[in-house]
Each structure stands twice: as structure tokens, then as C-alpha cells.
Write a protein that holds these residues in place. Structure first.
Motif, PDB file in Angstrom:
ATOM      1  N   HIS A  16       0.833  -1.205   0.000  1.00 19.70           N
ATOM      2  CA  HIS A  16       0.000   0.000   0.000  1.00 19.70           C
ATOM      3  C   HIS A  16       0.872   1.262   0.000  1.00 19.70           C
ATOM      4  O   HIS A  16       0.431   2.330  -0.398  1.00 19.70           O
ATOM      5  N   ARG A  17       2.128   1.102   0.454  1.00 19.29           N
ATOM      6  CA  ARG A  17       3.079   2.228   0.473  1.00 19.29           C
ATOM      7  C   ARG A  17       4.419   1.753  -0.084  1.00 19.29           C
ATOM      8  O   ARG A  17       4.749   0.577   0.010  1.00 19.29           O
ATOM      9  N   GLN A  64      -3.152  -1.753  -5.264  1.00 14.11           N
ATOM     10  CA  GLN A  64      -1.903  -1.754  -4.519  1.00 14.11           C
ATOM     11  C   GLN A  64      -0.766  -1.871  -5.523  1.00 14.11           C
ATOM     12  O   GLN A  64      -0.986  -2.174  -6.689  1.00 14.11           O
ATOM     13  N   PRO A 100     -10.000  10.126  -1.820  1.00 11.41           N
ATOM     14  CA  PRO A 100      -8.827  10.048  -0.925  1.00 11.41           C
ATOM     15  C   PRO A 100      -7.832   8.972  -1.374  1.00 11.41           C
ATOM     16  O   PRO A 100      -6.623   9.170  -1.311  1.00 11.41           O
ATOM     17  N   LEU A 101      -8.347   7.814  -1.832  1.00 10.14           N
ATOM     18  CA  LEU A 101      -7.467   6.735  -2.290  1.00 10.14           C
ATOM     19  C   LEU A 101      -6.750   7.153  -3.573  1.00 10.14           C
ATOM     20  O   LEU A 101      -5.557   6.901  -3.756  1.00 10.14           O
ATOM     21  N   ARG A 102      -7.474   7.850  -4.438  1.00 10.82           N
ATOM     22  CA  ARG A 102      -6.873   8.325  -5.690  1.00 10.82           C
ATOM     23  C   ARG A 102      -5.720   9.287  -5.378  1.00 10.82           C
ATOM     24  O   ARG A 102      -4.654   9.216  -5.976  1.00 10.82           O
ATOM     25  N   GLU A 103      -5.950  10.173  -4.406  1.00 18.07           N
ATOM     26  CA  GLU A 103      -4.910  11.143  -4.029  1.00 18.07           C
ATOM     27  C   GLU A 103      -3.718  10.438  -3.386  1.00 18.07           C
ATOM     28  O   GLU A 103      -2.563  10.776  -3.641  1.00 18.07           O
ATOM     29  N   HIS A 104      -4.017   9.420  -2.553  1.00 17.44           N
ATOM     30  CA  HIS A 104      -2.952   8.626  -1.933  1.00 17.44           C
ATOM     31  C   HIS A 104      -2.054   8.021  -3.013  1.00 17.44           C
ATOM     32  O   HIS A 104      -0.821   8.085  -2.929  1.00 17.44           O
ATOM     33  N   TRP A 105      -2.684   7.425  -4.049  1.00 14.30           N
ATOM     34  CA  TRP A 105      -1.887   6.766  -5.073  1.00 14.30           C
ATOM     35  C   TRP A 105      -1.122   7.755  -5.929  1.00 14.30           C
ATOM     36  O   TRP A 105      -0.001   7.472  -6.353  1.00 14.30           O
ATOM     37  N   LYS A 106      -1.693   8.925  -6.137  1.00 17.12           N
ATOM     38  CA  LYS A 106      -0.971   9.956  -6.895  1.00 17.12           C
ATOM     39  C   LYS A 106       0.333  10.300  -6.162  1.00 17.12           C
ATOM     40  O   LYS A 106       1.403  10.384  -6.763  1.00 17.12           O
ATOM     41  N   GLN A 107       0.231  10.472  -4.851  1.00 17.95           N
ATOM     42  CA  GLN A 107       1.413  10.814  -4.044  1.00 17.95           C
ATOM     43  C   GLN A 107       2.406   9.654  -3.984  1.00 17.95           C
ATOM     44  O   GLN A 107       3.623   9.853  -4.076  1.00 17.95           O
ATOM     45  N   GLU A 108       1.891   8.434  -3.801  1.00 19.63           N
ATOM     46  CA  GLU A 108       2.781   7.275  -3.695  1.00 19.63           C
ATOM     47  C   GLU A 108       3.517   7.016  -5.010  1.00 19.63           C
ATOM     48  O   GLU A 108       4.705   6.702  -5.014  1.00 19.63           O
TER      49      GLU A 108
END
Length: 212
Positions: A16-17, A64, A100-108
Motif C-alpha cells: 500500500h506504500r 496496490q 482520498p485513495l486516488r490522491e494517496h496513489w498519486k502521491q505514492e
């Protein structure tokens, strides 16, 4: 038919990260693409392992980063074999992924492309029937910013005539040239096997590339 250099791929883990990925050594190539562009089918075709990446009637199941180990790659005389991996990045752009998940993946994904030292290049999966979308442009820009080579597979070429596919490829290459992008592109169809051997060679070439 030449032996498949990507045969023997196996699932290692889903993260996930980026901190959860395998140790940052050896060499890896990342696969990226919008959720319905045919990324899982391309990975399965390239590795010759038809159950490796999950294909689904519902796009966007890859949420993931998935790491697949490949058999070590032989190096020059006296050098130890190179530990190599493929990383399947989350399918992006699927409407049902919460913001929020979309933003998380953009950052990751941004962090992964900028920080991962073992990353040698990106294979970007683009449906040949559609122009580049925002995510595709974002990935190309990331690669340009970080000096990473990007090889574009124009998938689902079996949905077009050969002439239409060649025209789409020529248009994409002209676009890269006009925009000063260092990306390469080829026609690909996992259904018909079009371009599979050339794509395998491109992936191996990326894995062997020295990181700048």
C-alpha cells in the motif's frame, strides 16, 4: 521462437506504500496504465503466465503496488546475476476509486518514481483507440522529470486494422517528438500476440540499463 526472458515471474507481495516494497536493490521496471487499458493482460502475455496479474471484467482491481520477482538476469563475465522485478502500479482513473485513495496513489506513485533507486524505467499501457489521457500525460511528465525511460505499449491493437494501428503509432511518435518527450512506443495486442516479443526485449533492455 526465442525463449521468453521474462518467464518464471512469481508474485512476491502487494504494498500500500513504497516503504512496504522489496528492498531497493537490483533492478525493476514499473508497469503503469489506466484501469481499463489492458495492463494485467499485457503483464500476463509478457511473462507467459496467464494467471500472474489478475484480469477482471471490472477495471481498477489493482489498488496496490504488486511486486513480481523474475529469475536473475545474467550479466557480463565475472559479474553476479542481477536480481530483477516487475512492479505493477495501481490502475488509475477508474471512476469508483474514492477520491482520498486516488490522491494517496498519486502521491505514492510520485514518490516511487522519484525515490526508488532500483527503478530502471516505466512501461506505460495506453489503449491504442484513445488519445493520451491526463494520467498518461502525468506519467510521461514524471518520467521526463526523473530522467526515466518510458516505453509505451499501444494495447488492444487487434481492435483496429493494421493500417489504423500503424497510423496511431506514427501519430503517437510525432506527438512525443513535438513535445520533446524521450518516450518510445510500439503496437501491442495481448489477444493476438502482436508486439509481445519486441515488448519483452524492451523490458529486458530497461532492466539492464544503468541508473543515472
Amino acid at each position: 521462437m526465442a525463449p521468453n526472458p521474462l518467464q518464471g515471474a512469481r508474485f512476491v507481495l502487494a504494498a500500500h506504500r513504497i516503504s512496504q516494497l522489496p528492498a531497493d536493490d537490483g533492478a525493476e521496471v514499473a508497469f503503469a496504465g489506466r484501469s481499463n487499458a489492458g495492463k494485467s493482460s499485457a503483464l500476463n502475455a509478457l511473462t507467459g503466465h496467464h494467471g500472474l496479474a489478475r484480469t477482471s471484467k471490472t477495471p481498477g482491481r489493482t489498488q496496490q503496488m504488486v511486486a513480481f520477482a523474475l529469475p536473475p538476469l545474467a550479466q557480463g563475465e565475472g559479474a553476479p546475476p542481477l536480481e530483477v522485478r516487475l512492479i505493477d502500479l495501481p490502475g488509475y482513473g477508474y471512476a469508483k476509486v474514492p477520491e482520498p485513495l486516488r490522491e494517496h496513489w498519486k502521491q505514492e506513485i510520485d514518490a516511487y518514481l522519484h525515490r526508488r533507486r532500483s527503478l530502471r524505467g516505466v512501461v506505460l499501457i495506453v489503449d491504442i483507440r484513445h488519445p493520451l489521457k491526463e494520467f498518461d500525460r502525468m506519467m510521461l511528465a514524471f518520467c521526463q522529470d526523473t530522467g526515466l525511460p518510458c516505453h509505451v505499449l499501444l494495447t488492444k491493437a487487434d481492435k483496429l486494422s493494421r493500417n489504423q494501428a500503424m497510423q496511431a503509432l506514427a501519430a503517437m511518435r510525432r506527438q512525443f517528438e513535438a513535445e520533446g518527450l524521450l518516450a518510445t512506443a510500439q503496437v501491442f495486442s495481448s489477444a493476438e500476440g502482436t508486439g509481445v516479443e519486441a515488448a519483452r526485449e524492451a523490458v529486458v533492455e530497461l532492466l539492464r540499463r544503468e541508473r543515472g
